[in-house]
Design an enzyme around this catalytic site. Structure first.
Site, mmCIF file in Angstrom:
data_model
loop_
_atom_site.group_PDB
_atom_site.id
_atom_site.type_symbol
_atom_site.label_atom_id
_atom_site.label_comp_id
_atom_site.label_asym_id
_atom_site.label_seq_id
_atom_site.Cartn_x
_atom_site.Cartn_y
_atom_site.Cartn_z
ATOM 1 N N LYS A 101 0.751 -1.265 -0.008
ATOM 2 C CA LYS A 101 0.206 -0.465 0.121
ATOM 3 C C LYS A 101 0.442 1.533 0.006
ATOM 4 O O LYS A 101 1.974 1.254 1.227
ATOM 5 C CB LYS A 101 -1.005 -0.295 1.467
ATOM 6 C CG LYS A 101 -2.175 1.075 0.900
ATOM 7 C CD LYS A 101 -2.824 1.151 2.512
ATOM 8 C CE LYS A 101 -4.020 2.335 2.903
ATOM 9 N NZ LYS A 101 -4.911 2.642 3.977
ATOM 10 N N SER A 176 -9.538 3.426 2.399
ATOM 11 C CA SER A 176 -8.204 3.625 1.653
ATOM 12 C C SER A 176 -6.970 2.778 0.903
ATOM 13 O O SER A 176 -6.018 3.243 0.690
ATOM 14 C CB SER A 176 -7.503 4.450 2.533
ATOM 15 O OG SER A 176 -6.551 4.141 3.895
ATOM 16 N N SER A 200 -10.121 1.785 6.606
ATOM 17 C CA SER A 200 -10.019 0.849 5.310
ATOM 18 C C SER A 200 -8.983 0.275 4.656
ATOM 19 O O SER A 200 -9.117 -0.581 3.697
ATOM 20 C CB SER A 200 -8.274 2.134 5.408
ATOM 21 O OG SER A 200 -8.572 3.199 5.170
#
Length: 499
Positions: A101, A176, A200
């Site tokens: 990520k 996210s 997220s």
């Protein structure tokens, strides 16, 4: 749907289905890892196959970014093969392609945080989680897309654009960890890491019909932040197409580290143990929409409630319950603590007019509100959070697990920064539409998002399973049992793959 429905079983051969998709990318991560370990397939062949699949399917969802040069990745795969030839095996991720990520530090690989302020930032070191994933044998192929500084459950930014849902790329993948979730659903990576401050790891899992797990506070050590003591809202964790794969990734991520002083010292090795368990007599508390407090898009609650039959088939008993705690207090505490943390991390950038001009409006709003706070207001918000922990602990005296929807609406138009209303109820902030994840976040308890099904438009939804303090393995066990009963991912792969 399982790979067995598409492939002939030619021993030692990698075969394609009718849509020319390799069996290798459709295998669960642990099955692919076994093939590599047993040298039934080479790391080079795995890398070549994944890179071809990424080239073909990543443009549909824009999940992977900052991809590394193929020749560099193939050279690393050759090195992993050479290690196996010498009898050297790094761990279950040996030779697996992996994308990190874009909020986590990756040595030598651009880490933008989704912000133009960091468009050219190349870290000199790895974060602890990345360090561990590499040590376990994974090959870092690039990053997964995320919103600017992870703010908002919609994975778009000015550097790379928006990530689309694997079931309808015109819709958002959530965030996210949206890039990670869409990449998993499209089989672009075997497993994925993410992080979760406000859902997220849960919201994008729900939006892409995969599994996401927010571990207990301190389970996965984190030292990327400047602050090591007060920043206790967001944690890193695993995402996968199966609970077993997520648990295996957590076995790599978890475990104490002196660089993270509040990390849990228990080794992550326990998460590699078998997940099967008898759940007869297990008590599940359904929190629903907090007695009408949370607006929900039509169909969300009914889909989640349909999962009760699968839990009951395991011997569980599901009962509606309310926590006896005003949800408005939770929201107020959340806003204060989030304003405070974001202002602390972005305050210096905001103070520079040139840098402030490059921050998205939501980031500026967080900082501006954070700068207005007094120390006593922050302390009071933390007291409310403490009161909530006491309240949820009392619920766990009656129930073994608590259940909530993973989101309040289905995936929405990815050109829309955030939903402004749900069923006619106006959303007063850019993240109010995700209020349903706040109870899990502020508890510090482990929370899984499991697949709950699809609405009439074919868009997915998820269900949160909240467990007791530090009962991460127990949450994974229930999620695994539910997965075996429901089989949502196998039944409904992404239609973009043509399976």
């Amino acid at each position: 749907m399982t790979p067995g429905r598409f492939f002939s079983r030619l021993k030692g051969a990698v075969v394609m289905n009718s849509n020319n998709i390799s069996e290798l990318v459709l295998l669960q991560a642990h099955a692919l890892a076994d093939r590599i370990r047993l040298r039934q397939v080479s790391c080079r062949e795995v890398m070549q196959t994944y890179l071809a699949h990424i080239e073909r399917f990543n443009p549909q969802v824009n999940a992977l970014i900052s991809l590394q040069a193929p020749d560099v990745l193939l050279a690393q795969a050759d090195a992993r093969d050479a290690e196996l030839a010498r009898g050297e095996y790094r761990g279950w991720m040996h030779g697996l392609p992996h994308a990190i990520k874009d909020l986590s530090l990756t040595q030598g690989i651009r880490t933008t945080l989704g912000s133009p302020l960091f468009k050219d930032f190349i870290p000199e070191r790895d974060g602890i989680m990345v360090e561990r994933i590499k040590a376990a044998g994974a090959i870092i192929i690039g990053k997964t897309n995320t919103p600017e500084f992870g703010l908002g459950s919609q994975s778009y930014n000015t550097l790379f654009g928006a990530t689309g849902c694997a079931f309808d790329p015109s819709k958002t993948a959530g965030g996210s960890s949206g890039g990670a979730a869409a990449a998993l659903a499209m089989h672009l990576v075997p497993v994925a890491d993410g992080s979760d401050m406000m859902g997220s790891l849960r919201n994008p899992a729900a939006f892409n019909n995969i599994f996401g797990f927010r571990p207990s506070q301190g389970r996965v050590p984190f030292d990327d932040s400047a602050d090591l003591f007060f920043d206790q809202l967001g944690y890193e964790g695993p995402m996968a197409r199966s609970v077993r794969d997520a648990a295996l990734l957590l076995s790599v991520q978890a475990g104490g580290d002196a660089r993270a002083p509040l990390s849990i010292s228990e080794s992550g090795a326990a998460f590699a143990a078998p997940l099967a368990r008898d759940f007869k007599g297990t008590r599940l508390g359904w929190l629903g929409d907090f007695n009408g407090y949370l607006p929900m898009e039509n169909g969300v609650l009914s889909l989640c409630e349909r999962t009760f039959a699968d839990f009951e088939s395991l011997g569980c008993h599901v009962e509606s319950v309310q926590p006896g705690f005003a949800p408005e207090r939770l929201w107020s505490s959340w806003r204060t603590l989030r304003h405070w943390m974001v202002a602390g991390s972005l305050g210096a950038a905001y103070a520079d007019p040139q840098k402030r001009a490059q921050l998205k409006p939501e980031a500026c709003w967080e900082v501006e509100n954070g700068l207005k706070l007094s120390a006593s207001e922050v302390f009071a918000a933390s007291v409310v959070r403490s009161d909530w922990y006491r309240a949820i602990s009392r619920l766990f005296e009656r129930f073994d697990y608590l259940l909530l929807p993973s989101a309040q609406l289905f995936p929405f138009d990815k050109t829309q920064p955030w939903p402004t209303s749900i069923e006619g109820v106006s959303m007063d902030t850019y993240h109010r539409w995700m209020e349903v994840v706040i109870p899990g976040t502020l508890s510090g308890c482990p929370v899984a998002s499991v697949q709950a099904g699809f609405n009439a438009q074919g868009l997915p939804m998820g269900l949160q399973i909240i467990g007791r303090h530090q009962a991460d393995f127990a949450v994974l066990q229930l999620a695994h049992a539910y997965e075996q009963a429901s089989r949502w991912f196998e039944r409904c792969p992404s239609p973009l793959l043509g399976l």
